[in-house]
Enzyme design. Sequence first.
Site, short mmCIF file in Angstrom:
data_model
loop_
_atom_site.label_atom_id
_atom_site.label_comp_id
_atom_site.label_asym_id
_atom_site.label_seq_id
_atom_site.Cartn_x
_atom_site.Cartn_y
_atom_site.Cartn_z
N TYR A 50 0.83 -1.23 0.00
CA TYR A 50 0.00 0.00 0.00
C TYR A 50 0.86 1.27 0.00
O TYR A 50 0.35 2.35 -0.30
CB TYR A 50 -0.91 0.07 1.24
CG TYR A 50 -2.08 -0.89 1.26
CD1 TYR A 50 -2.34 -1.76 0.21
CD2 TYR A 50 -2.94 -0.92 2.36
CE1 TYR A 50 -3.41 -2.65 0.25
CE2 TYR A 50 -4.01 -1.80 2.40
CZ TYR A 50 -4.24 -2.66 1.35
OH TYR A 50 -5.30 -3.52 1.40
N HIS A 104 -1.98 -11.89 1.60
CA HIS A 104 -2.86 -10.92 0.92
C HIS A 104 -3.84 -11.59 -0.04
O HIS A 104 -4.98 -11.19 -0.18
CB HIS A 104 -2.01 -9.89 0.17
CG HIS A 104 -2.71 -8.61 -0.09
ND1 HIS A 104 -2.05 -7.44 -0.31
CD2 HIS A 104 -4.01 -8.29 -0.16
CE1 HIS A 104 -2.91 -6.46 -0.50
NE2 HIS A 104 -4.13 -6.95 -0.42
N1 LIG Z 1 -7.26 -7.47 1.41
C1 LIG Z 1 -7.51 -6.87 0.27
O1 LIG Z 1 -7.27 -7.41 -0.83
C2 LIG Z 1 -8.11 -5.49 0.29
C3 LIG Z 1 -8.67 -4.96 -0.88
C4 LIG Z 1 -9.26 -3.69 -0.81
C5 LIG Z 1 -9.26 -3.00 0.40
N2 LIG Z 1 -8.69 -3.54 1.52
C6 LIG Z 1 -8.66 -2.80 2.81
O2 LIG Z 1 -9.97 -2.38 3.14
C7 LIG Z 1 -9.99 -0.95 3.29
C8 LIG Z 1 -11.34 -0.38 2.93
O3 LIG Z 1 -11.70 -0.66 1.60
P1 LIG Z 1 -11.65 0.43 0.42
O4 LIG Z 1 -10.65 1.47 0.72
O5 LIG Z 1 -11.52 -0.34 -0.84
O6 LIG Z 1 -13.13 1.04 0.36
P2 LIG Z 1 -14.23 1.65 1.35
O7 LIG Z 1 -13.75 1.70 2.74
O8 LIG Z 1 -15.48 0.91 1.03
O9 LIG Z 1 -14.42 3.11 0.75
C9 LIG Z 1 -13.46 4.13 0.88
C10 LIG Z 1 -13.99 5.36 0.16
O10 LIG Z 1 -15.21 5.79 0.78
C11 LIG Z 1 -15.09 7.14 1.18
N3 LIG Z 1 -15.81 7.27 2.46
C12 LIG Z 1 -15.36 6.94 3.69
N4 LIG Z 1 -16.30 7.20 4.60
C13 LIG Z 1 -17.37 7.69 3.95
C14 LIG Z 1 -18.63 8.14 4.36
N5 LIG Z 1 -18.98 8.10 5.63
N6 LIG Z 1 -19.50 8.59 3.41
C15 LIG Z 1 -19.14 8.61 2.11
N7 LIG Z 1 -17.95 8.18 1.65
C16 LIG Z 1 -17.06 7.74 2.57
C17 LIG Z 1 -13.63 7.42 1.33
O11 LIG Z 1 -13.41 8.80 1.14
P3 LIG Z 1 -12.23 9.65 1.86
O12 LIG Z 1 -11.01 8.77 1.90
O13 LIG Z 1 -12.09 10.84 0.98
O14 LIG Z 1 -12.68 10.04 3.24
C18 LIG Z 1 -13.06 6.55 0.22
O15 LIG Z 1 -13.15 7.23 -1.02
C19 LIG Z 1 -8.82 -0.50 2.39
O16 LIG Z 1 -8.42 0.82 2.65
C20 LIG Z 1 -7.80 -1.54 2.75
O17 LIG Z 1 -7.20 -1.26 4.01
C21 LIG Z 1 -8.13 -4.79 1.48
#
Ligand SMILES: NC(=O)c1ccc[n+]([C@@H]2O[C@H](COP(=O)([O-])OP(=O)(O)OC[C@H]3O[C@@H](n4cnc5c(N)ncnc54)[C@H](OP(=O)(O)O)[C@@H]3O)[C@@H](O)[C@H]2O)c1
Length: 270
Positions: A50, A104
């Site tokens: 990341y 991962h």
């Molecule tokens: N293991 C894996 O393969 C894998 C894959 C994907 C993700 N992950 C992990 O899971 C975490 C979360 O998943 P993700 O980042 O894909 O997506 P997510 O948490 O579903 O969405 C993040 C997005 O939503 C926005 N957001 C956050 N809170 C909000 C709210 N209350 N209202 C409206 N929009 C909001 C954020 O904006 P802002 O940032 O501008 O606040 C960002 O653009 C990742 O960061 C990572 O740590 C793991």
Amino acid sequence: MNLKSVITLHTGREMPILGLGTWQLNNDTASTIQRALKLGYAMIDTSGDYGTQPGIGEGVRKSGLDRSDFYLVTKVEEDDIAYEATKDNLTELHLKYADLMLLHRPPRYGVGDGLWRSLIKAREDGLAKDIGVSNYSIEQIQTLIDKTGEIPVVNQIEWSPFGHSKEMLGYCQENGIIIQAYSPLTRGERLEDPTLQSIAQVHGKTAGQVLIRWNLQQDIVPIVKANQTEHLKENIDVFNFELDDNEMRKLDHLNEEYSSLGSHQLSYMR
Ligand SMILES: NC(=O)c1ccc[n+]([C@@H]2O[C@H](COP(=O)([O-])OP(=O)(O)OC[C@H]3O[C@@H](n4cnc5c(N)ncnc54)[C@H](OP(=O)(O)O)[C@@H]3O)[C@@H](O)[C@H]2O)c1
């Protein structure tokens, strides 16, 4: 249930019930981590790929918290030399151990039992307290267990009302594996869904808060990424309302095995 609540893993150790994601949190990771810890977030999720580990290390150092006051999850890649990668991650983080170290994703061939054995050794050597997997299907987890005798404590997978699996939930519950839900807000793509919006309205909450709550009420641990302070605050303001059975069912029925990650297929359903 509150932000300091924990869930017990099959090893007997505890993990916070909600985490902060850091994928694509590239600009000001250290300051976001400091803000989040100050607000009460207790778990941070990252990965060797990341690019956020140095910023997280800086953020937790500047927060002045004791190591035992936060829970750190990181991951090694399928093409890593896993034992070395666990050490490299910790070096970047400036930490002595991870609370949870994940594979991962499964490698292209096989289920990664060699990588898994490296993580077992890393845990035995104190580099990680617990170990788990991410993006594994039921069959892949079962093969890993059959080959090594070691049950992962979590499977971190994409999970939302729009993309989830009853079979995976049942399998994980039977085996004492906790599901960590990534992209629980569908990366913002499905927040306007009418069913979701109407449930949010009833509770005077936002669609995002309903999605988080839907996870918490099933003992699924959401990992929510947010950079903006308003989002950070909103995503933990989820302990003063409850979805009833009917609302939970309506949300369950939104399932279309949707993935917000471009491939448009849930990794663990392939
Ligand atoms: N293991 C894996 O393969 C894998 C894959 C994907 C993700 N992950 C992990 O899971 C975490 C979360 O998943 P993700 O980042 O894909 O997506 P997510 O948490 O579903 O969405 C993040 C997005 O939503 C926005 N957001 C956050 N809170 C909000 C709210 N209350 N209202 C409206 N929009 C909001 C954020 O904006 P802002 O940032 O501008 O606040 C960002 O653009 C990742 O960061 C990572 O740590 C793991």
